[in-house]
Motif scaffolding. Sequence first.
Motif, PDB file in Angstrom:
ATOM      1  N   TYR A 181       0.823  -1.210   0.000  1.00 11.24           N
ATOM      2  CA  TYR A 181       0.000   0.000   0.000  1.00 11.24           C
ATOM      3  C   TYR A 181       0.848   1.248   0.000  1.00 11.24           C
ATOM      4  O   TYR A 181       2.061   1.201   0.223  1.00 11.24           O
ATOM      5  CB  TYR A 181      -0.950   0.009   1.206  1.00 11.24           C
ATOM      6  N   LYS A 182       0.161   2.344  -0.270  1.00 12.52           N
ATOM      7  CA  LYS A 182       0.794   3.650  -0.338  1.00 12.52           C
ATOM      8  C   LYS A 182       0.217   4.467   0.807  1.00 12.52           C
ATOM      9  O   LYS A 182      -0.987   4.417   1.057  1.00 12.52           O
ATOM     10  CB  LYS A 182       0.401   4.286  -1.680  1.00 12.52           C
ATOM     11  N   ASP A 186       2.725   9.078  -0.037  1.00 12.96           N
ATOM     12  CA  ASP A 186       3.111   8.338  -1.238  1.00 12.96           C
ATOM     13  C   ASP A 186       4.244   7.344  -1.042  1.00 12.96           C
ATOM     14  O   ASP A 186       4.812   6.845  -2.000  1.00 12.96           O
ATOM     15  CB  ASP A 186       3.476   9.291  -2.388  1.00 12.96           C
ATOM     16  N   ARG A 188       5.661   3.672   0.008  1.00 16.30           N
ATOM     17  CA  ARG A 188       5.036   2.349  -0.141  1.00 16.30           C
ATOM     18  C   ARG A 188       5.559   1.373   0.901  1.00 16.30           C
ATOM     19  O   ARG A 188       6.752   1.354   1.199  1.00 16.30           O
ATOM     20  CB  ARG A 188       5.296   1.815  -1.543  1.00 16.30           C
ATOM     21  N   ASN A 214       9.750   3.119  -4.701  1.00 18.32           N
ATOM     22  CA  ASN A 214       8.607   3.985  -5.007  1.00 18.32           C
ATOM     23  C   ASN A 214       7.738   3.501  -6.148  1.00 18.32           C
ATOM     24  O   ASN A 214       6.659   4.018  -6.371  1.00 18.32           O
ATOM     25  CB  ASN A 214       9.112   5.391  -5.317  1.00 18.32           C
ATOM     26  N   GLU A 217       4.710  -2.305  -7.139  1.00 17.38           N
ATOM     27  CA  GLU A 217       3.301  -2.402  -7.480  1.00 17.38           C
ATOM     28  C   GLU A 217       2.811  -3.842  -7.552  1.00 17.38           C
ATOM     29  O   GLU A 217       1.631  -4.094  -7.715  1.00 17.38           O
ATOM     30  CB  GLU A 217       3.058  -1.719  -8.822  1.00 17.38           C
TER      31      GLU A 217
END
Lengths: 1089, 459
Positions: A181-182, A186, A188, A214, A217
């Motif tokens: 999650y972020k 911003d 992670r 960063n 994902e």
Amino acid sequence: MSIWNYVVTAHKPTNVTHSCVGNFTSPQELNLIIAKCTRIEMHLLTPQGLQPMLDVPIYGRIATLELFRPHGEAQDFLFIATERYKFCVLQWDAETSEPITRAMGDVSDRIGRPTDNGQIGIIDPDCRLIGLHLYDGLFKVIPFDNKGQLKEAFNIRLEELQVLDIKFLYGCSKPTIVVLYKDNKDARHVKTYEVALKDKDFVEGPWAQNNLDNGAELLIPVPPPLCGVIIIGEETIVYCSANAFKAIPIRPSITRAYGQVDADGSRYLLGDHSGLLHLLVITHEKDKVTGLKIELLGETSIASTISYLDNAFVYIGSSYGDSQLIKLNLQPDSKGSYVEVLERYVNLGPIVDFCVVDLERQGQGQVVTCSGAYKDGSLRIVRNGIGINEQASVELQGIKGMWSLRSSTDDAYDTFLVVSFISETRILAMNIEDELEETEIEGFCSQAQTLFCHDAVNNQLVQVTSSSVRLVSSTSRELRDEWHAPSGYSVNVATANATQVLLATGGGHLVYLEIGDGRLTEVKHAQLEHDISCLDINPIGENPNYGQLAAVGMWTDISVRIFSLPDLILLTKEQLGGEIIPRSVLLCAFEGISYLLCALGDGHLLNFLLDLGTGELTDRKKVSLGTQPITLRTFSSKSTTHVFAASDRPTVIYSSNKKLLYSNVNLKKVSHMCPFNTSAFPDSLAIAKEGELTIGTIDDIQKLHIRSIPLGEHARRICHQEQSRTFAICSVKYNPSNADDSEMHFVRLLDDQTFDFISTSLLDTFEFGCSVLSCSFSDDSNVYYCVGTAYVLPEENEPTKGRILVFVVEEGKLLLIAEKETKGAVYSLNAFNGKLLAAINQKIQLYKWMLRDDGSRELQSECGHHGHILAFYVQTRGDFIVVGDLMKSISLLIYKHEEGAIEERARDYNANWMSAVEILDDDIYLGAEHNFNLFTVRKNSEGATDEERGRLEVVGEYHLGEFVNRFRHGSLVMRLPDSDVGQIPTVIFGTVNGVIGIIASLPQEQYTFFEKLQANLRKVIKGVGGLSHEQWRSFNNEKKTVDAKNFLDGDLIESFLDLNRNRMDDISKVMGVSVEELCKRVEELTRLH
Amino acid sequence: MSMWKKIGDRETGRLCTNRFANYVRSSRVSSLSLSNYKDIVSAHRGSVNSLQVDLTEGRYLLSGASDASAAVYDIQQATDFEGSGLVAKHRPLFVVDKRHEHGHKYAVSSAIWYPIDTGVFITGSYDHFINVWDTNTTQVAVNFKMPGKVYRTAMSSLSMSHMLIAAGTEDVQVRLCDIASGAFAHTLSGHRDGVMTVEWSTSSEWVLMTGGCDGAIRFWDIRRAGCYRVLDQSQSQLGRRPPLLQRATVNKASTSKSSSAGQSSSMKTRTPQRKIANGNVSKQFPISRLPAQAKGSMRQRLHPGLLSSQDRATAHYGAVTGLKVTEDGMYLLSAGSDSRLRLWDVESGFNTLVNFETVRLQTSKMIQLATTQDSSLVFVPCMTAVKAFDVWSGKTSLIFRGHYENVNCCWFSSQDQELYTGGNDRQILVWSPSKSFVEEGKDTRKGQVHSVDEDNWSD
């Protein structure tokens, strides 16, 4: 009124969004299951490759596709969740070879906001529960009971608001998820939670890891014995577990897909945004992870999904290019790549723009799409027609005619192929090795051009040359009789059948011969007033060997005449009109109806109904098939008669429901064709084209044929210009080798036949091509390409500067004639009343084309209209302008000539986020919005109040389930004025998933009929997984869900034809219409695409 | 990133449409400033107390003011234009005031649309009356006599089965007025002082939240008697999920929490229509750790047996002056005369402890808050300015200065990303995303937006 619309798919989605591998159809069989957004395909892995098993529509956009195996089961189940919050569990039924629904349900909630980052659906590796992340802040759990049945679902609060990925961890005593999650800033992180099923809550999990890459994902859970998770970032890859943390740096890339290679999870395939395929290896000593290694394998299409099949075979599913079946070799090839592409599966998606061109002016469009993205960008030429499967071909120049002959009258197959040239005739025959070999028929004259050949009765063959008619034994191949043209005359045209010969010599002499056993008898002679251009005596009466009528085409008076045989009495004379002589006539019968076809020298074809008794010609119709002389020939395929019209645009003429239909053959110019039915190549055709003789069979159905023009860059806008016979495209070339994603933007000119780049204009740095248009202006006979651009500066949110560039094509070069700076991005360009209408940010702006004193031209702004948020999509008709706004649906503007002003006339007040608009007719406008819906609005000119007149009334709504990027008027099939469907206006659309679809505006009566049929089909045809068709097609956006209205689902209606007879009967009973009538009416609709 | 690139990503399917829309919305919101192309011509001669744009079309703005008037404006279609056609003037379509035969006599404190269509609107006034108006005839269809000044009225936007107006008045009881019958359906007793603000849940049509001058925020399930939860500002969710190691001990005390029935999914298909949440929220146990209670009794119905200590809990020191539920139904924002703004988790009732940088809020009057569609920002009238706070961090994102006197109400139109504010200066101001032709048009008014934290909004 185009209110009643019929939506049908001409080309199914090809964008592969998900794939998985498992034992679905049987415990022993390995299956690859592929999701193409709204369809599912199942394949069986065989030693020969992938064998398709099933291809079914899903009434939903697939968000999750997972195979899993509940306790005690020998094979896998398939879990599918759709974007509209439905889910189902499918199991294969080996008896019916169909999936059956084990469970289904709705997982929507009133509470929560739909996730931004896409829906997540995961299944616990120990099959204790299914986890879904559908709304921010909520994790939905569907638990399994001991018997593998699903229990009631519940939600658990998830404090992490910006969830990027969630996966289940392997090897945990309680189901445990890992969440990537972020946070607010911003940054992670990952965190683990145990799911406490009893308490319906989370318990903080065994570990967490803060401050990751960063760009992280993607999570890959690692199976036992290693367990833990791999976190894929843009610059690092991290392995993380409760007791280990290993990281390696990688070349900056965005990983889109992964595939697990080994069951123990020590190797993974990673596919990145530039199409590079890497192998990630977890090095370990027993169960202890010691590090990570990454190796580049090679390049594939940009992968959206990777499924490792078996034995180094890998399926690469792609959204931006063709999907592929690849093999990973142990040794690199000469370029250092381990990847060998074995097969490519066509993907048209995403279709970001397309144009419909009718290069031959036949009323049949071919669609040229801007397909794919990034390096996989391409143009695709999509056309409907009949394909030829080439079996063999030889190079042969200058063919003047071809005929096939049998070696005996009773032979079922042809043996000889007579090929005629300007001064010789050669005979080819099939030898024992099934090869074409030159041979000789001694009785034939081979030193002259053959005008006609035919099998005759009594094992004879007949050959007509300019000097004589020769009758030859097909067994001994010796000449048995010969008829000589009278001295001073030569035979110009001739025709024959098994017992008759009709020929014409100069001076208008028509000679009729009959064929006996070893004898040619001149039976009748007639003198006509003009020369004869073509003849036919094809027997269409009761006797297949003897014709009662002769058709004769004439020079000078341009007529076609029907004579009776054998007495050559003139029955009918039909003046063709015009100055183009008939070049080929043909008597033929389709479905018991007799026709005379008459082809002219300019590519037109006339057809008449022919009365066999009286020779009367009625019901004349004319169509254009090409631009050059046509040669007509009959052939049969699947024991029905067709006619092949050879010309620069070869066409097959056939009949269905007692109507003549025309279908393009996907070949370039064909000069001659004859059927050539040999034992080696049954039902084949011999085709002479461009210095080549080809033997091939024809496809039995009409279908779309796709030609691919890879560009290596991404074409975003396309436009065709008839006058210069070119296409112009706006394209972007990405340069992945350069780290700071540098891009180059072009306007390119392509030849419309070869699709070669013939000229290129490089745009400025940061300047993007946004729109392209071919148009002309008042008081100027030139045709121009206008290109609208935007300067996309990194620091600017919305472009504040753009240009309109006006190019002319001269000698194949793009020449910049004028440019005009604009105060924003030029999203759309339209030709409008001899002027140029541009949509620039919020504004609609009209430009005049002015002649300056020095003779040069410039664009001068005339008037404009504000009041849009962003005017993206514009269509015009007369003085009306229809605007599709970023988020404010459709508005209608009008240009007032007197005032020279543009004013708003009406607006749809709904908050639709538009993706495309089109004008269906004066009053009805079609829109596509970004929640995958279609809608139509109507101009209300008769409203009682200003308020009513100022409102566009919504008349149709429908959930298409596809993101439409473009509508264009046109048709993929030949639209002939005499057919029923020829009257139905159609619009073509192209979508992100590569769908090409048709929206046809039906007459109300027809619509009502099919609406009833659709309602009945809904009851009979059940959706896969029990999903409801009615719900699927209901219009749905953030604000509302309403039943579809004034749109019909053609895909459902046309599936009527695939039903078995019993179910057809059931529907026929309810409808009160015979099955035949139903089939006929549905078949008519299928001809729209 | 630039719009054109986003459009390109949407065309190729790389950017999902939901995310595209959120990007556009938030970038538009970040550029909100006093509109230089849209003017509302206020019809009011007193403080503007209430603003609402209709929920069906997003087209008609309803305002209520202290001069006993209510007015409706078409915010989509301008009446006329000024400034060479660049400034759209929106004049009232109609006004109902003291001169109307059924008009209110004193200040209109609340003016709301009937949520299902624009044929009906409701006004509440200090003259003790709630009027239900027929929009087309501008006549009063029904009215309700209340026991005191009406502070706030609210209707559920979800409701498919009831037509209840919840009313907060000077009286301690909250009343539900049934438009269908013209009578009071319920009275909800619990507050110990007048009720300044009422707000329906956005996830269940049965759940009502009320904020009183007694500093309490009460949750009611209107199908049941009594209030089922009182928010407690000292009850936070810190340590709600203890780490794994502590689990063993904590487990004994049980942190069991049931999920509300409204969130569970049925295994059958439902109708495609709007979901009717059957949110039986009353099952919920509001407070997580009560050591004395055994697990079995955790799910017992709390009310009316709400412990008196809980019943006395407060959400704010002083009066609760404003309530706003986020659109996703998960959070409640409250403003109090203690000049605090609090964010509550609706499901658990916990104070999230987000520290909003409020300085001073109006104390004596109810204030109307607004949130963006994605609940990332809350707009709060802060004396003469309106501030937009980041809901998750509490930081100030934007400040809207334009009113000359205190601001009472704001409404955010999520369809157009426009903010409407009304204040004691009798003005209704429109704050809209900037348009690029600004340079061409004339600079208009006094207003100015102060952007404090722009980085939050660039993507």
